[in-house]
Design a protein around this motif. Structure first.
Motif, PDB file in Angstrom:
ATOM      1  N   PHE A 262       0.868  -1.202  -0.145  1.00 55.37           N
ATOM      2  CA  PHE A 262      -0.093   0.035   0.152  1.00 55.37           C
ATOM      3  C   PHE A 262       1.007   1.154  -0.109  1.00 55.37           C
ATOM      4  N   GLN A 263       0.394   2.370  -0.248  1.00 60.24           N
ATOM      5  CA  GLN A 263       1.044   3.582  -0.270  1.00 60.24           C
ATOM      6  C   GLN A 263       0.531   4.537   0.885  1.00 60.24           C
ATOM      7  N   PHE A 264       1.436   5.348   1.181  1.00 63.48           N
ATOM      8  CA  PHE A 264       1.409   6.221   2.401  1.00 63.48           C
ATOM      9  C   PHE A 264       0.036   7.052   2.057  1.00 63.48           C
ATOM     10  N   SER A 265      -0.408   7.555   0.907  1.00 63.42           N
ATOM     11  CA  SER A 265      -1.338   8.070   0.626  1.00 63.42           C
ATOM     12  C   SER A 265      -2.673   7.101   0.925  1.00 63.42           C
ATOM     13  N   ASP A 266      -2.769   5.946   0.980  1.00 65.20           N
ATOM     14  CA  ASP A 266      -3.811   5.198   1.599  1.00 65.20           C
ATOM     15  C   ASP A 266      -4.295   5.467   2.847  1.00 65.20           C
ATOM     16  N   PHE A 267      -3.324   6.094   3.820  1.00 69.45           N
ATOM     17  CA  PHE A 267      -3.762   6.247   5.037  1.00 69.45           C
ATOM     18  C   PHE A 267      -4.780   7.519   5.208  1.00 69.45           C
ATOM     19  N   TYR A 268      -4.866   8.340   4.165  1.00 68.47           N
ATOM     20  CA  TYR A 268      -5.896   9.320   4.203  1.00 68.47           C
ATOM     21  C   TYR A 268      -7.245   9.119   4.088  1.00 68.47           C
ATOM     22  N   PHE A 269      -7.472   7.817   3.958  1.00 63.91           N
ATOM     23  CA  PHE A 269      -8.792   7.125   3.938  1.00 63.91           C
ATOM     24  C   PHE A 269      -9.626   7.911   3.036  1.00 63.91           C
ATOM     25  N   ASP A 270      -9.482   8.263   2.012  1.00 60.52           N
ATOM     26  CA  ASP A 270     -10.267   9.257   0.867  1.00 60.52           C
ATOM     27  C   ASP A 270     -11.096  10.240   1.739  1.00 60.52           C
ATOM     28  N   GLY A 271     -10.693  10.831   2.926  1.00 65.63           N
ATOM     29  CA  GLY A 271     -11.310  12.134   3.618  1.00 65.63           C
ATOM     30  C   GLY A 271     -12.350  11.440   4.058  1.00 65.63           C
ATOM     31  N   SER A 272     -12.670  10.009   4.384  1.00 63.38           N
ATOM     32  CA  SER A 272     -13.856   9.339   5.176  1.00 63.38           C
ATOM     33  C   SER A 272     -13.858   9.787   6.768  1.00 63.38           C
ATOM     34  N   TYR A 273     -15.015  10.631   7.016  1.00 64.36           N
ATOM     35  CA  TYR A 273     -14.807  11.137   8.630  1.00 64.36           C
ATOM     36  C   TYR A 273     -15.273   9.884   9.363  1.00 64.36           C
ATOM     37  N   VAL A 274     -16.029   8.821   8.809  1.00 59.77           N
ATOM     38  CA  VAL A 274     -16.500   7.606   9.246  1.00 59.77           C
ATOM     39  C   VAL A 274     -15.126   6.761   9.844  1.00 59.77           C
ATOM     40  N   ILE A 275     -14.435   6.650   8.954  1.00 59.64           N
ATOM     41  CA  ILE A 275     -13.111   5.921   9.181  1.00 59.64           C
ATOM     42  C   ILE A 275     -12.358   6.486  10.345  1.00 59.64           C
ATOM     43  N   TRP A 276     -11.982   7.908  10.200  1.00 64.00           N
ATOM     44  CA  TRP A 276     -11.385   8.470  11.205  1.00 64.00           C
ATOM     45  C   TRP A 276     -12.091   8.621  12.646  1.00 64.00           C
ATOM     46  N   GLY A 277     -13.279   8.528  12.658  1.00 63.51           N
ATOM     47  CA  GLY A 277     -14.113   8.227  13.796  1.00 63.51           C
ATOM     48  C   GLY A 277     -14.087   6.784  14.464  1.00 63.51           C
ATOM     49  N   CYS A 278     -14.009   5.984  13.677  1.00 63.67           N
ATOM     50  CA  CYS A 278     -13.786   4.481  13.912  1.00 63.67           C
ATOM     51  C   CYS A 278     -12.258   4.374  14.519  1.00 63.67           C
ATOM     52  N   LEU A 279     -11.146   5.090  14.057  1.00 61.88           N
ATOM     53  CA  LEU A 279     -10.089   4.970  14.269  1.00 61.88           C
ATOM     54  C   LEU A 279      -9.783   5.711  15.792  1.00 61.88           C
ATOM     55  N   GLY A 280     -10.598   6.967  15.688  1.00 65.59           N
ATOM     56  CA  GLY A 280     -10.397   7.393  17.214  1.00 65.59           C
ATOM     57  C   GLY A 280     -11.269   6.618  18.339  1.00 65.59           C
ATOM     58  N   TYR A 281     -12.121   5.877  17.819  1.00 66.89           N
ATOM     59  CA  TYR A 281     -12.905   5.317  19.049  1.00 66.89           C
ATOM     60  C   TYR A 281     -11.824   4.173  19.233  1.00 66.89           C
ATOM     61  N   GLY A 282     -11.416   3.241  18.510  1.00 67.92           N
ATOM     62  CA  GLY A 282     -10.420   2.435  18.683  1.00 67.92           C
ATOM     63  C   GLY A 282      -9.083   2.880  19.560  1.00 67.92           C
ATOM     64  N   CYS A 283      -8.691   4.051  19.182  1.00 70.47           N
ATOM     65  CA  CYS A 283      -7.601   4.473  20.303  1.00 70.47           C
ATOM     66  C   CYS A 283      -8.015   4.978  21.542  1.00 70.47           C
ATOM     67  N   VAL A 284      -9.182   5.521  21.656  1.00 71.03           N
ATOM     68  CA  VAL A 284      -9.468   6.165  22.791  1.00 71.03           C
ATOM     69  C   VAL A 284     -10.281   5.146  23.645  1.00 71.03           C
ATOM     70  N   ILE A 285     -11.164   4.417  23.139  1.00 73.02           N
ATOM     71  CA  ILE A 285     -12.173   3.550  24.078  1.00 73.02           C
ATOM     72  C   ILE A 285     -11.328   2.090  24.083  1.00 73.02           C
ATOM     73  N   THR A 286     -10.966   1.558  22.998  1.00 68.94           N
ATOM     74  CA  THR A 286     -10.652   0.039  22.941  1.00 68.94           C
ATOM     75  C   THR A 286      -9.114  -0.129  23.354  1.00 68.94           C
ATOM     76  N   THR A 287      -8.372   1.164  23.616  1.00 65.32           N
ATOM     77  CA  THR A 287      -6.928   0.728  23.948  1.00 65.32           C
ATOM     78  C   THR A 287      -6.685   1.713  25.271  1.00 65.32           C
ATOM     79  N   LEU A 288      -6.919   3.093  25.192  1.00 63.49           N
ATOM     80  CA  LEU A 288      -6.519   3.772  26.501  1.00 63.49           C
ATOM     81  C   LEU A 288      -7.434   3.654  27.345  1.00 63.49           C
ATOM     82  N   PHE A 289      -8.759   3.574  27.385  1.00 67.46           N
ATOM     83  CA  PHE A 289      -9.881   3.351  28.403  1.00 67.46           C
ATOM     84  C   PHE A 289      -9.497   1.835  29.096  1.00 67.46           C
ATOM     85  N   VAL A 290      -9.506   0.850  28.194  1.00 63.74           N
ATOM     86  CA  VAL A 290      -9.284  -0.512  28.376  1.00 63.74           C
ATOM     87  C   VAL A 290      -8.133  -0.943  29.352  1.00 63.74           C
TER      88      VAL A 290
END
Length: 182
Positions: free
Chosen positions: A84-112
């Motif tokens: 994959f390319q570095f540009s793949d990590f922009y997720f085509d500007g999808s806010y849903v994907i960034w929201g899922c990543l934020g949830y994963g970082c904050v709730i499923t890792t930091l909180f847990v």
């Protein structure tokens, strides 16, 4: 389609499934070890400090791996290392994907991690980790409501058995504590 059913068939499914099972067992072992090994440290250090140290260390390690395996090869245009390319990590500007990543970082890792650490200071490691047995049943319930994935009778029965096992284990632990107090 039933929860947990296969969607693809190939010769590699068995090997991939075995790797997945081994990774899941490794994850459970690592989490159980963390809860057990941190218990003696919690008598000396605050739970938030201890969690910050290992969460921060893990974050630095993950960022290092990301830089070495993803960012540098992508910037240097070395496609043979990653698919994959570095540009793949922009997720085509999808806010849903960034929201899922934020949830994963904050709730499923930091909180847990914080919750495990704090709970380990209050109760025995076996009690903290026994609630992990509810994860498959809870996942099936969430999958049913969020993804409209039907729950088979066998999966529902398994969930009831898991919940019953949890109740009996916690009750047994409480009975042991009462006996020690008397």
């Amino acid at each position: 389609e039933m929860v947990g059913s296969r969607t693809q068939t190939s010769e590699n499914d068995t090997g991939s499934e075995m790797i997945g099972v081994l990774l899941a067992v490794g994850c459970c072992t690592a989490t159980a070890s963390l809860v057990v090994f941190q218990k003696p440290l919690l008598s000396k250090y605050d739970s938030q400090l201890l969690c910050a140290v290992y969460y921060g260390t893990g974050t630095c390690f993950a960022l290092s791996v990301y830089i070495i395996l993803v960012a540098l090869p992508s910037i240097a245009m070395i496609d043979s290392i990653v698919d994959f390319q570095f540009s793949d990590f922009y997720f085509d500007g999808s806010y849903v994907i960034w929201g899922c990543l934020g949830y994963g970082c904050v709730i499923t890792t930091l909180f847990v991690y914080n919750a495990y650490t704090y709970a380990s200071g209050l109760v025995a490691p076996s009690i903290v980790t026994i609630y992990s047995t509810v994860l498959p049943a809870w996942t099936a319930i969430i999958s049913f409501f969020v993804c409209n994935k039907p729950l088979s009778k066998a999966a529902a029965l398994g969930g009831v058995m898991i919940a019953l096992g949890l109740v009996l284990s916690v009750r047994g632990g409480m009975t042991d504590q009462i006996k020690r107090i008397k």
